[in-house]
Design an enzyme around this catalytic site. Structure first.
Site, mmCIF file in Angstrom:
data_model
loop_
_atom_site.group_PDB
_atom_site.id
_atom_site.type_symbol
_atom_site.label_atom_id
_atom_site.label_comp_id
_atom_site.label_asym_id
_atom_site.label_seq_id
_atom_site.Cartn_x
_atom_site.Cartn_y
_atom_site.Cartn_z
ATOM 1 N N ASP A 233 5.238 -9.329 6.518
ATOM 2 C CA ASP A 233 4.500 -10.287 5.733
ATOM 3 C C ASP A 233 5.476 -11.207 4.874
ATOM 4 O O ASP A 233 5.016 -12.245 4.492
ATOM 5 C CB ASP A 233 3.264 -9.721 5.070
ATOM 6 N N GLN B 127 3.669 -10.124 16.984
ATOM 7 C CA GLN B 127 4.629 -10.502 15.888
ATOM 8 C C GLN B 127 4.993 -9.274 15.346
ATOM 9 O O GLN B 127 6.195 -9.274 14.516
ATOM 10 C CB GLN B 127 3.962 -11.309 14.710
ATOM 11 N N ARG B 128 4.448 -8.139 15.513
ATOM 12 C CA ARG B 128 4.981 -6.884 14.967
ATOM 13 C C ARG B 128 5.760 -6.056 15.918
ATOM 14 O O ARG B 128 6.744 -5.167 15.570
ATOM 15 C CB ARG B 128 3.771 -5.848 14.659
ATOM 16 N N GLY C 167 0.651 -1.135 0.154
ATOM 17 C CA GLY C 167 -0.126 -0.027 -0.005
ATOM 18 C C GLY C 167 0.956 1.212 0.033
ATOM 19 O O GLY C 167 0.565 2.283 -0.881
HETATM 20 O O1 F6P Z 1 1.879 -5.890 8.883
HETATM 21 C C1 F6P Z 1 1.231 -6.582 8.201
HETATM 22 C C2 F6P Z 1 0.094 -7.230 8.875
HETATM 23 O O2 F6P Z 1 0.554 -7.307 10.050
HETATM 24 C C3 F6P Z 1 -1.100 -8.281 8.263
HETATM 25 O O3 F6P Z 1 -0.227 -9.366 8.358
HETATM 26 C C4 F6P Z 1 -2.002 -8.079 9.209
HETATM 27 O O4 F6P Z 1 -3.302 -8.796 8.846
HETATM 28 C C5 F6P Z 1 -2.301 -6.647 8.997
HETATM 29 O O5 F6P Z 1 -1.071 -5.987 8.952
HETATM 30 C C6 F6P Z 1 -2.841 -6.155 10.336
HETATM 31 O O6 F6P Z 1 -2.553 -4.505 10.610
HETATM 32 P P1 F6P Z 1 -3.566 -3.549 11.181
HETATM 33 O O7 F6P Z 1 -4.361 -4.079 12.143
HETATM 34 O O8 F6P Z 1 -2.629 -2.735 11.783
HETATM 35 O O9 F6P Z 1 -4.021 -2.882 10.017
#
Ligand code: F6P
Length: 321
Positions: free
Chosen positions: A127, A251-252, A104
């Site tokens: 990802d 995970q983030r 994006g």
């Molecule tokens: O950063 C990628 C990701 O973690 C995806 O795997 C996940 O579905 C999405 O972002 C969720 O992000 P947010 O809730 O911040 O929009």
């Protein structure tokens, strides 16, 4: 190229700070001024922009998240929003922009290029869903975080002779599940690219139990199935205890691995050198340990191929022989 801006956009990833540091330090070494744009493209619209100093990026290399903050900015997807951003870039006299983010954010960067703003992107997403680069910044840390959690989950599952179903991120791309599944010795790896056969899973769980293996572990990418539903379905078929665990945003976060820091340093520094060389509209990545760059939209639109070989290997190694 005297004044450049840097922003992080979309989901944050461990290693974004290391990339910001690389951009700032390389820019300063090349006699540039580097401006930090806060909250991604939103900060570009709102003029939330300040001069970054070497001191500001001194102790951020090892930190998770992004000191510049991030957002998913809907307004920037509109023509009016983009024009506002371009006006702000002119007002701050920025000669080029480095964007750190996923697909994006890359589309946003390509839009800026369309208005004649020299822009380079760095692949920032846990990802690993961008085909033009072998690895994205943050993926390695996410996978390492997942395998640490797997150890904890397996300990308790084994103690109770339960089945564990661990859900990880990845809507269209199962790489986190695949790599963490292989590294974490999971019995079943479920990814959106392949799907799954519940009958096969249940059958193998029972076969394992007959061999004395009472705990099986499943890893599932969020885009393939939900852990809760899968646990319920296995329980309904086999009548044994199955526990779902959704790892979610854990995970983030966390300190980036050495691999992510080095990757971010290499790509971040290269992005600035590309701007200095008068280049624009390029996505920087890594292939076969060589830094590569490609037209941004071409990079976004390249289809990601699933690593069948790795998937087969993971399955081969996990099965009780
Ligand atoms: O950063 C990628 C990701 O973690 C995806 O795997 C996940 O579905 C999405 O972002 C969720 O992000 P947010 O809730 O911040 O929009």
């Amino acid at each position: 190229m005297r004044r450049i801006g840097v922003l992080s956009s979309g989901g944050d990833t461990p290693g974004m700070n290391a990339a910001i540091r690389a951009v700032v330090q390389t820019g300063l070494a090349l006699d540039m001024e580097v401006y930090g744009i806060r909250h991604g493209f939103r900060g570009l619209l709102e003029g939330d922009i300040h001069l970054l100093t070497s001191a500001e990026v001194r102790n951020i290399n090892y930190k998770g998240g992004t000191i510049l903050k991030t957002s998913r900015c809907k307004e920037f997807e509109t023509e009016a929003g983009q024009k506002k951003a371009v006006e702000m870039i002119a007002a701050y006299e920025l000669d080029g922009i480095v964007v750190i983010g996923g697909d994006g954010s890359m589309r946003g960067a390509a839009a800026l290029c369309g208005y004649g703003v020299p822009t380079i992107t760095l692949p920032g997403t846990i990802d690993n869903d961008l085909a033009y680069t072998d690895f994205t910044i943050g993926f390695d840390t996410a996978v390492n975080g997942v395998i640490e959690e797997i150890v904890r989950i397996r300990d308790t599952m084994v103690s109770h002779d339960r089945i564990g179903v661990v859900e990880v991120m990845g809507n269209h791309c199962g790489d986190i599940a695949l790599y963490a599944g292989l590294a974490g010795s999971m019995d079943f790896i479920i990814v959106p690219e392949v799907g799954y056969d519940l009958g096969f899973i249940c059958d193998r769980i029972m076969k394992n139990r007959l061999k004395g293996i009472l705990t099986s572990m499943v890893i599932v990418a969020e885009g393939a199935a939900k852990a809760g539903e899968m646990a319920k379905a296995i329980h309904q078929q086999l009548g044994i205890e199955v526990k779902p665990v959704v790892l979610g945003y854990t995970q983030r976060g966390g300190n980036p691995t050495a691999g992510d820091r080095v990757l971010a340093a290499r790509l971040g520094s290269h992005a600035v050198r590309l701007l200095q060389a008068g280049k624009s509209n390029l996505a920087v990545g890594i292939r076969g340990n060589q830094i590569v760059s490609m037209d941004i939209m071409q990079a976004v639109e390249t289809e990601k191929m699933f690593d069948e070989e790795l998937y087969m290997l993971a399955n081969l190694l996990s099965h009780a022989q």
